[in-house]
Design a protein around this motif. Structure first.
Motif, PDB file in Angstrom:
ATOM      1  N   LEU A   1       1.254  -1.380   0.140  1.00  0.00           N
ATOM      2  CA  LEU A   1       0.028   0.471  -0.591  1.00  0.00           C
ATOM      3  C   LEU A   1       0.873   1.399   0.227  1.00  0.00           C
ATOM      4  O   LEU A   1       1.692   1.745   0.848  1.00  0.00           O
ATOM      5  CB  LEU A   1      -0.602  -0.069   1.110  1.00  0.00           C
ATOM      6  N   VAL A   2       0.603   1.729  -0.987  1.00  0.00           N
ATOM      7  CA  VAL A   2       1.341   3.130  -1.128  1.00  0.00           C
ATOM      8  C   VAL A   2       1.001   4.012  -1.048  1.00  0.00           C
ATOM      9  O   VAL A   2      -0.297   4.303  -1.736  1.00  0.00           O
ATOM     10  CB  VAL A   2       2.112   2.596  -2.977  1.00  0.00           C
ATOM     11  N   LYS A   3       1.288   5.450  -0.290  1.00  0.00           N
ATOM     12  CA  LYS A   3       0.938   6.701  -0.084  1.00  0.00           C
ATOM     13  C   LYS A   3       1.274   7.154  -0.774  1.00  0.00           C
ATOM     14  O   LYS A   3       2.915   7.453  -0.966  1.00  0.00           O
ATOM     15  CB  LYS A   3       0.294   7.129   1.287  1.00  0.00           C
ATOM     16  N   GLY A   4       0.441   8.310  -1.746  1.00  0.00           N
ATOM     17  CA  GLY A   4       1.410  10.055  -2.848  1.00  0.00           C
ATOM     18  C   GLY A   4       0.890  10.774  -2.121  1.00  0.00           C
ATOM     19  O   GLY A   4       0.492  11.496  -0.685  1.00  0.00           O
TER      20      GLY A   4
ATOM     21  N   LEU B   1      -5.284   2.889  -8.529  1.00  0.00           N
ATOM     22  CA  LEU B   1      -4.997   4.144  -8.000  1.00  0.00           C
ATOM     23  C   LEU B   1      -6.369   4.609  -7.174  1.00  0.00           C
ATOM     24  O   LEU B   1      -7.832   4.679  -7.229  1.00  0.00           O
ATOM     25  CB  LEU B   1      -4.892   5.309  -8.571  1.00  0.00           C
ATOM     26  N   ARG B   2      -6.231   5.114  -6.017  1.00  0.00           N
ATOM     27  CA  ARG B   2      -7.684   5.424  -5.116  1.00  0.00           C
ATOM     28  C   ARG B   2      -7.849   6.583  -4.366  1.00  0.00           C
ATOM     29  O   ARG B   2      -6.142   7.096  -4.086  1.00  0.00           O
ATOM     30  CB  ARG B   2      -7.707   4.397  -4.191  1.00  0.00           C
ATOM     31  N   LYS B   3      -8.694   7.397  -4.218  1.00  0.00           N
ATOM     32  CA  LYS B   3      -9.111   8.501  -2.926  1.00  0.00           C
ATOM     33  C   LYS B   3     -10.526   8.126  -2.860  1.00  0.00           C
ATOM     34  O   LYS B   3     -11.772   8.259  -2.918  1.00  0.00           O
ATOM     35  CB  LYS B   3      -8.748   9.614  -4.074  1.00  0.00           C
ATOM     36  N   PRO B   4     -10.579   8.277  -1.225  1.00  0.00           N
ATOM     37  CA  PRO B   4     -11.357   8.130  -1.186  1.00  0.00           C
ATOM     38  C   PRO B   4     -12.485   9.340  -1.269  1.00  0.00           C
ATOM     39  O   PRO B   4     -14.025   9.571  -0.796  1.00  0.00           O
ATOM     40  CB  PRO B   4     -11.182   8.308   0.296  1.00  0.00           C
ATOM     41  N   SER B   5     -12.007  11.013  -1.037  1.00  0.00           N
ATOM     42  CA  SER B   5     -13.122  11.728  -1.794  1.00  0.00           C
ATOM     43  C   SER B   5     -12.149  12.671  -2.692  1.00  0.00           C
ATOM     44  O   SER B   5     -11.347  13.377  -1.931  1.00  0.00           O
ATOM     45  CB  SER B   5     -12.984  12.435  -0.530  1.00  0.00           C
ATOM     46  N   VAL B   6     -13.252  12.930  -4.417  1.00  0.00           N
ATOM     47  CA  VAL B   6     -12.962  13.491  -4.728  1.00  0.00           C
ATOM     48  C   VAL B   6     -13.111  15.103  -4.732  1.00  0.00           C
ATOM     49  O   VAL B   6     -14.039  15.429  -4.323  1.00  0.00           O
ATOM     50  CB  VAL B   6     -12.790  13.198  -6.249  1.00  0.00           C
TER      51      VAL B   6
ATOM     52  N   GLY C   1      -3.520  12.695  -1.372  1.00  0.00           N
ATOM     53  CA  GLY C   1      -4.724  12.234  -0.959  1.00  0.00           C
ATOM     54  C   GLY C   1      -4.524  10.494  -1.437  1.00  0.00           C
ATOM     55  O   GLY C   1      -5.722   9.437  -1.046  1.00  0.00           O
ATOM     56  N   PHE C   2      -4.095  10.586  -2.764  1.00  0.00           N
ATOM     57  CA  PHE C   2      -4.160   9.739  -3.373  1.00  0.00           C
ATOM     58  C   PHE C   2      -2.667   8.436  -2.771  1.00  0.00           C
ATOM     59  O   PHE C   2      -2.301   8.782  -1.685  1.00  0.00           O
ATOM     60  CB  PHE C   2      -3.762  10.046  -4.674  1.00  0.00           C
ATOM     61  N   GLU C   3      -3.739   7.183  -2.819  1.00  0.00           N
ATOM     62  CA  GLU C   3      -2.638   5.983  -2.805  1.00  0.00           C
ATOM     63  C   GLU C   3      -3.323   4.927  -3.856  1.00  0.00           C
ATOM     64  O   GLU C   3      -4.661   4.470  -4.551  1.00  0.00           O
ATOM     65  CB  GLU C   3      -3.338   5.696  -0.930  1.00  0.00           C
ATOM     66  N   ALA C   4      -2.585   3.521  -4.034  1.00  0.00           N
ATOM     67  CA  ALA C   4      -2.359   2.630  -4.925  1.00  0.00           C
ATOM     68  C   ALA C   4      -2.096   1.538  -3.574  1.00  0.00           C
ATOM     69  O   ALA C   4      -0.965   1.483  -3.151  1.00  0.00           O
ATOM     70  CB  ALA C   4      -1.863   3.043  -5.711  1.00  0.00           C
ATOM     71  N   GLU C   5      -2.510   0.252  -4.161  1.00  0.00           N
ATOM     72  CA  GLU C   5      -2.131  -1.331  -3.938  1.00  0.00           C
ATOM     73  C   GLU C   5      -1.583  -1.866  -5.151  1.00  0.00           C
ATOM     74  O   GLU C   5      -2.066  -1.920  -5.570  1.00  0.00           O
ATOM     75  CB  GLU C   5      -2.978  -1.516  -2.653  1.00  0.00           C
TER      76      GLU C   5
END
Lengths: 115, 114
Positions: free
Chosen positions: B56-59, B76-81, B62-66
């Motif tokens: 799990l990488v945080k960028g 790539l994911r973001k909980p609230s854009v 507020g983006f992160e990717a697994e």
């Protein structure tokens, strides 16, 4: 730290004309890349330099494209003669790495329109 | 040689909603993985990267990717854009040795609507 500088930002030429793009990488970066990004596509590697030597130019259309990196710093990419399908954004990137690539830093690109 | 497939060319989403941009890679060996963002008329900016270690990488922003090795994915994911996240996102891969060239996917256009 200054970023990767490219010029010009925009260029419009007629087909069969020639054009040149310039790139100044981040100071001290050994590796320099030129990418071609056609509208709607991801960047495609054209050529990679390490210091002033070419590492990979397998995707460079050598009948019309040429590139050089004198003294291992600035680089110039030339197209002669240009075709309509050369319309794209040309991105320059640099990296401090001479081994595995852990990050590449990109310039703002030169948008070329061939009419 | 490595290659990258971004499964969605366009992703529309409303502001404050979560988002996932999908990326699959093809490689017979280990790879480094990257996500870049490109705003209009700008170059590419690194969001995050996976080199080794935690999957799990945080960028930035507020983006992160697994990294999922069994599924050869790096979503790539973001909980609230936010509206400002509207941009083109590129997944890229490079080998951890050799000529260290970076290969990009075709990109995903994220549009955040109010």
């Amino acid at each position: 730290e200054a970023g990767v500088a490219q010029s010009p930002r925009y260029k419009i030429i007629e087909k069969r004309q020639s054009v040149a793009f310039w790139c100044n990488p981040i100071s001290g970066h050994a590796t320099l890349y030129w990418y071609q990004q056609i509208l709607g596509q991801g960047p495609k590697l054209l050529i990679q330099f390490q210091n002033n030597g070419v590492v990979d130019d397998s995707q460079l259309p050598k009948d019309r494209f040429s590139a050089e990196r004198l003294k291992g710093v600035d680089s110039t990419l030339k197209i002669q003669p240009a075709k309509l399908e050369d319309s794209a954004v040309y991105l320059c990137a640099s990296s401090p790495a001479t081994g595995a690539l852990t990050e590449a830093f990109f310039g703002q690109g030169t948008r070329l329109t061939v009419v | 040689a490595q290659s990258v497939t971004q499964l969605d060319s366009q992703v529309p989403v409303f502001e404050e909603a979560p988002v996932e941009l999908r990326c699959n890679y093809s490689s017979s060996v280990s790879v480094y993985l990257f996500w870049y963002v490109q705003y209009p008329n700008q170059g590419l900016q690194l969001l995050l990267k996976y080199l080794s270690g935690s999957t799990l990488v945080k960028g930035i922003n507020g983006f992160e990717a697994e990294f999922n090795k069994s599924q050869t994915s790096f979503h790539l994911r973001k909980p609230s854009v936010h509206i400002s996240d509207t941009a083109e996102y590129f997944c890229a891969v490079s080998p951890p040795w050799g000529n260290n060239d970076m290969r990009f996917g075709a990109g995903t256009r994220l549009t955040v609507k109010p």
